[in-house]
Design a protein around this motif. Sequence first.
Motif, PDB file in Angstrom:
ATOM      1  N   GLU A 102       0.546  -7.297   4.424  1.00  0.00           N
ATOM      2  CA  GLU A 102      -0.429  -6.947   3.398  1.00  0.00           C
ATOM      3  C   GLU A 102      -0.341  -7.951   2.259  1.00  0.00           C
ATOM      4  O   GLU A 102       0.750  -8.401   1.902  1.00  0.00           O
ATOM      5  CB  GLU A 102      -0.141  -5.547   2.845  1.00  0.00           C
ATOM      6  CG  GLU A 102      -0.283  -4.445   3.848  1.00  0.00           C
ATOM      7  CD  GLU A 102       0.035  -3.067   3.270  1.00  0.00           C
ATOM      8  OE1 GLU A 102       0.541  -2.989   2.131  1.00  0.00           O
ATOM      9  OE2 GLU A 102      -0.225  -2.074   3.954  1.00  0.00           O
TER      10      GLU A 102
ATOM     11  N   ARG B 175      -5.389  -7.389   4.809  1.00  0.00           N
ATOM     12  CA  ARG B 175      -4.421  -6.989   5.823  1.00  0.00           C
ATOM     13  C   ARG B 175      -4.381  -8.038   6.930  1.00  0.00           C
ATOM     14  O   ARG B 175      -5.420  -8.386   7.498  1.00  0.00           O
ATOM     15  CB  ARG B 175      -4.789  -5.625   6.432  1.00  0.00           C
ATOM     16  CG  ARG B 175      -4.944  -4.510   5.410  1.00  0.00           C
ATOM     17  CD  ARG B 175      -3.632  -4.227   4.686  1.00  0.00           C
ATOM     18  NE  ARG B 175      -3.763  -3.179   3.694  1.00  0.00           N
ATOM     19  CZ  ARG B 175      -3.780  -3.383   2.391  1.00  0.00           C
ATOM     20  NH1 ARG B 175      -3.721  -4.609   1.894  1.00  0.00           N
ATOM     21  NH2 ARG B 175      -3.854  -2.376   1.542  1.00  0.00           N
TER      22      ARG B 175
ATOM     23  N   LYS C 164      -9.224  -4.673   3.607  1.00  0.00           N
ATOM     24  CA  LYS C 164      -8.810  -3.304   3.940  1.00  0.00           C
ATOM     25  C   LYS C 164      -9.974  -2.322   4.047  1.00  0.00           C
ATOM     26  O   LYS C 164      -9.884  -1.330   4.759  1.00  0.00           O
ATOM     27  CB  LYS C 164      -7.775  -2.791   2.940  1.00  0.00           C
ATOM     28  CG  LYS C 164      -8.333  -2.513   1.550  1.00  0.00           C
ATOM     29  CD  LYS C 164      -7.253  -1.979   0.627  1.00  0.00           C
ATOM     30  CE  LYS C 164      -7.834  -1.604  -0.720  1.00  0.00           C
ATOM     31  NZ  LYS C 164      -6.788  -1.028  -1.584  1.00  0.00           N
TER      32      LYS C 164
ATOM     33  N   SER D 180       0.818  -1.216   0.000  1.00  0.00           N
ATOM     34  CA  SER D 180       0.000   0.000   0.000  1.00  0.00           C
ATOM     35  C   SER D 180       0.852   1.266   0.000  1.00  0.00           C
ATOM     36  O   SER D 180       0.336   2.359  -0.186  1.00  0.00           O
ATOM     37  CB  SER D 180      -0.902   0.014   1.233  1.00  0.00           C
ATOM     38  OG  SER D 180      -0.102   0.094   2.410  1.00  0.00           O
TER      39      SER D 180
END
Length: 175
Positions: free
Chosen positions: A65, A70, A84, A22
Amino acid sequence: MAFVVVFFAATSPVFAQSVGASGLPLPRFASLGSSKINVRVGPGQKYEVAWIFVQNGLPIEIIQEFDAWRKIRDSEGAEGWIHKTLLSGRRTALVTPWLDDAVAGTPIYARADATAPRRAILQPKVMVTVEKCETSWCEVSGRYKPDPSGDKSQNFKGWINQVALWGVYQGELVK
């Protein structure tokens, strides 16, 4: 002695921080964005539900991740996977969740100073919103409902030492 240094470096968030897919650091704290969240044993809906969170806002630690999933850890050390979209960037923390409920409580102060006037005494496992953290202190706020049957509630706000919180790292600055 070298083993001790390597072990500490590998387990301390300050030393072990990396960047996830991310673009955000790992590990990091976030909170639950919904009041009913399935925690799965793997990163996808095809994986079995390990348990269900039922309280919105609880702090969790994101430790890995994978795509839109997550891997999280809760305050008791349990790990699982959450999509997420069910997480929030709002910072919350639990006050001394590792202590027994019979403990006298943890004070919050009017200023980031243990000699300042006390604003409240918070029992273990009380959830607070983290407003900001500076050096070793965090300004927190919350709402306490002393009587579940009544509608009386009290808001509180004050400063607490970071060592009493699960939801922020030692020395972390939160704005």
